[in-house]
Enzyme design. Structure first.
Site, short mmCIF file in Angstrom:
data_model
loop_
_atom_site.label_atom_id
_atom_site.label_comp_id
_atom_site.label_asym_id
_atom_site.label_seq_id
_atom_site.Cartn_x
_atom_site.Cartn_y
_atom_site.Cartn_z
N ASP A 111 -29.27 18.34 8.90
CA ASP A 111 -29.94 18.41 10.20
C ASP A 111 -31.28 19.14 10.08
OD1 ASP A 111 -30.26 17.99 12.88
OD2 ASP A 111 -28.91 19.59 13.52
N ASN A 136 -26.55 8.09 16.65
CA ASN A 136 -27.98 8.10 16.34
C ASN A 136 -28.71 6.83 16.79
OD1 ASN A 136 -27.73 10.02 13.25
ND2 ASN A 136 -28.16 10.70 15.33
#
Length: 250
Positions: free
Chosen positions: A25, A73
Site C-alpha cells: 500500500d 480496486n
C-alpha cells in the site's frame, strides 16, 4: 503438500517466517508527495517487488504472497485501472524469465476471468514455465478478495460432495485459492493503514500482523528485516498458554 489449518492443528513457528504475505500500500501517496502522477508510484512499486522477492529468497522464506489488485480496486478511476493492467503485462514480460532463472515459482490467484485474454494467456504461460521451480513460490493476488475466495471454495466443496449438508474445515481447505501454501506466518501492510482489507481472510486467522508507515515504493530489505525481527519477538501460542510453551521448550 498437505494443507493444515492453525485452528485445527498447531503448526510450526519457525524463526524465519515460512510464508510472508504483504499488502503493498501507498504507491499513489508516494507519487503524490513527489508531485508525480499516481502511476509513477505503481511503476516504482514494481521495483520494490523485485527487491522484496530477492530479499525473501536470500532469507529462506518459502512463500511470498503479494496483494497486487483487489476485487474492490475496480472502483478506482478507469484510467488508473487501465494503467495498472498494462503495468501487470509489462511486469510479466520483464520478470518471469528472471524468476525462472532463480528457481522461483510464480502463481497468480483470484478471479482472472475479468482480465483480457492476452493477460490471462500470459499468466498461464508464466505459471507453466515456472511450475517445477522449488526455491520459493511467489503468489500474486489479482482481482482477489478474501470473501470471494471463501465463497468460491464453498461452491466447489458443495459440488464435490453432493447431498452433504454438514462440512468440516478439512473438506473446504483444498478448494481455497491458496490451498498449495501453508497459512502465512507474517502479514505486512505498508502505507500506514492498519486493516486487512479483504485479504486472505481465512488464512490469516493466526498470522502475526506488522504495520508500517513506510510507503511500498520505499520498502527495502532493511524494512523486511524489521518486520521479521518483530515477528521473531512474538509468542506464537495458537490458543495455548505461555506456560505450556515454556514447558515445551524446556
Amino acid at each position: 503438500m498437505k494443507y493444515t489449518s492453525s485452528t485445527t492443528e498447531v503448526p510450526d513457528a519457525p524463526a524465519v517466517p515460512r510464508h510472508v504475505a504483504i499488502i503493498m500500500d501507498g504507491n499513489g501517496r508516494w507519487a503524490t508527495k513527489r508531485f508525480l502522477p499516481r502511476v509513477g508510484g505503481h511503476v516504482k512499486g514494481v521495483e520494490a517487488v523485485r527487491t522484496v522477492v530477492e530479499s525473501c529468497a536470500r532469507r529462506g522464506v518459502e512463500y511470498l504472497t503479494l496483494f497486487a489488485f483487489s476485487s474492490e480496486n475496480w472502483r478506482r478511476p478507469e484510467e488508473e485501472v487501465s494503467l495498472l493492467m498494462r503495468l501487470f503485462v509489462t511486469a510479466l514480460e520483464r520478470e518471469v524469465s528472471k524468476l525462472h532463472a532463480n528457481n522461483i515459482r510464480l502463481k497468480v490467484v483470484g478471479d482472472l476471468s475479468r482480465f483480457d485474454s492476452k493477460l490471462q494467456g500470459m499468466i498461464s504461460a508464466a505459471e507453466r514455465k515456472t511450475a517445477a521451480n522449488t526455491r520459493m513460490t511467489v503468489t500474486i493476488c489479482a482481482n482477489y478478495g478474501g470473501r470471494w475466495d471463501i465463497m468460491q471454495a464453498v461452491s466447489q466443496m458443495v459440488k464435490a460432495h453432493p447431498g452433504v449438508t454438514d462440512f468440516t474445515e478439512e473438506q473446504l481447505a483444498p478448494h481455497l485459492a491458496m490451498a498449495y501454501a501453508p497459512e502465512p506466518d507474517l502479514f505486512i501492510r505498508t502505507g500506514g493503514e492498519q486493516r486487512i482489507s479483504n485479504f486472505l481472510l481465512w488464512q490469516l486467522a493466526y498470522t502475526e500482523l506488522f504495520f508500517t508507515d513506510t510507503y511500498w515504493p520505499d520498502f527495502s530489505a532493511a524494512c523486511l528485516d524489521e518486520a521479521i525481527a518483530s515477528y521473531q519477538h512474538r509468542e506464537r501460542r495458537f490458543g495455548r498458554t505461555g506456560a505450556q510453551l515454556a514447558e515445551k521448550t524446556n
